[in-house]
Scaffold this active site. Structure first.
Site, PDB file in Angstrom:
ATOM      1  N   LYS A  41      33.549  22.742  10.320  1.00  0.00           N
ATOM      2  CA  LYS A  41      32.409  22.541  10.857  1.00  0.00           C
ATOM      3  C   LYS A  41      31.323  22.870  10.014  1.00  0.00           C
ATOM      4  O   LYS A  41      31.506  23.964   9.491  1.00  0.00           O
ATOM      5  CB  LYS A  41      32.405  23.449  12.143  1.00  0.00           C
ATOM      6  CG  LYS A  41      31.028  23.415  13.219  1.00  0.00           C
ATOM      7  CD  LYS A  41      31.179  24.375  14.202  1.00  0.00           C
ATOM      8  CE  LYS A  41      29.872  24.090  14.978  1.00  0.00           C
ATOM      9  NZ  LYS A  41      29.900  24.890  16.144  1.00  0.00           N
ATOM     10  N   CYS A  70      30.340  19.940  17.900  1.00  0.00           N
ATOM     11  CA  CYS A  70      29.494  20.673  18.645  1.00  0.00           C
ATOM     12  C   CYS A  70      28.104  20.583  18.015  1.00  0.00           C
ATOM     13  O   CYS A  70      27.387  19.524  18.151  1.00  0.00           O
ATOM     14  CB  CYS A  70      29.719  21.818  18.838  1.00  0.00           C
ATOM     15  SG  CYS A  70      29.079  22.499  20.493  1.00  0.00           S
ATOM     16  N   GLU A  76      36.319  22.267  21.411  1.00  0.00           N
ATOM     17  CA  GLU A  76      36.171  23.463  20.533  1.00  0.00           C
ATOM     18  C   GLU A  76      36.315  24.710  20.942  1.00  0.00           C
ATOM     19  O   GLU A  76      36.390  24.916  22.325  1.00  0.00           O
ATOM     20  CB  GLU A  76      34.604  23.411  20.231  1.00  0.00           C
ATOM     21  CG  GLU A  76      34.186  24.416  19.168  1.00  0.00           C
ATOM     22  CD  GLU A  76      32.711  24.501  18.933  1.00  0.00           C
ATOM     23  OE1 GLU A  76      32.256  24.997  17.823  1.00  0.00           O
ATOM     24  OE2 GLU A  76      32.068  24.236  19.976  1.00  0.00           O
TER      25      GLU A  76
END
Length: 270
Positions: free
Chosen positions: A114, A156, A41
């Protein structure tokens, strides 16, 4: 059987320097035999301020970071999972944290934005994160066909939402790539635990590139990029600094584990 690699970086506010480092590490992973390489990321920018990413936001299909990803995929003949990069969204004051996938010919074949944004005061520290100040959340899980199996993509903070991965499992996920920038504190507590849980409960391979080191903005990330098999075995781990992990993704082993331990077919809540 295919070798896959997860790249670990300690990215800075200098995009050009980060891209040079990523190129070097992708080249080394490809030379070691990797056919799929995943970046962490924020690989292209770990800014000094949360809003810095908006300044380098690109229109989808055009821009230097996207050109870089396409070029390295083609140059080294590998599939590249492009960590995350800022892609301009509907709200021009924000960007999407987009993970773009390029095949070994340099063609973009997938995009995941995301979905879960890290708006958290990290326990035991003075660190405060408000990703929603600069990021527009995505709304669709992504699982794609590759020569190596069905690939699911997460980023994440997504890792903390098991129902998200159940959805991807229902879409046929064989491998999960989860580019991350886990903080040192939360990483030490939960990174390996959560990654191995996602591998075991979905009986899939997990490829987890993470940021790992000290950053100019004062942040410290946990590192410990790793690749995990469907039984929860850590096949390779790189603790801190820049480097990569590499391991075999074995489709025969995956199918064997799923056939002798058929938990995916025993689910009762769908």
């Amino acid at each position: 059987m295919t070798q896959c690699a997860a790249i670990q970086m300690a990215s800075s506010p200098n995009v050009s320097a980060n891209l040079l480092e990523a190129d070097k590490l992708i080249a080394e992973a490809a030379k070691a035999g990797a056919k799929l390489v995943a970046l962490p990321e924020n690989f292209a920018l770990m800014g000094e301020h949360e809003l810095d990413k908006i300044k380098i936001g690109e229109v989808i299909g055009s821009g230097p970071i996207q050109e870089f990803l396409a070029n390295v995929a083609k140059k080294y003949g590998v599939w590249v999972v492009g960590g995350t990069m800022p892609i301009l969204g509907e709200n021009r004051n924000k960007v999407r944290a987009a993970c773009l996938v390029f095949d070994d010919k340099g063609r973009r074949v997938a995009r995941y934005d995301k979905m879960h944004l890290f708006d958290v005061n990290v326990p035991g520290t003075h660190e405060v994160y408000r990703e929603s100040d600069s990021i527009e959340q995505g709304n669709e899980p992504v699982v794609i066909n590759t020569p190596f199996g069905r690939l699911g993509i997460a980023v994440c903070y997504d890792l903390r939402f098991p129902e998200f991965f159940r959805k991807m499992s229902q879409l046929g996920m064989d491998m999960l790539v989860i580019p991350s920038a886990f903080t040192a504190e939360t990483g030490a507590a939960h990174w390996e635990l959560l990654l191995r849980a996602r591998a075991v409960e979905n009986l899939c391979y997990v490829i987890a590139p993470n940021q790992g080191g000290f950053h100019i903005n004062g942040r410290k990330t946990f590192g410990h990029s790793m690749i995990i098999d469907p039984w929860g075995v850590v096949l390779d781990c790189y603790k801190t600094g820049s480097g990569f992990v590499i391991a075999d993704v074995d489709r025969e082993r995956l199918e064997k584990v799923r056939s002798v331990f058929p938990v995916l077919t025993h689910r009762r809540i769908l």
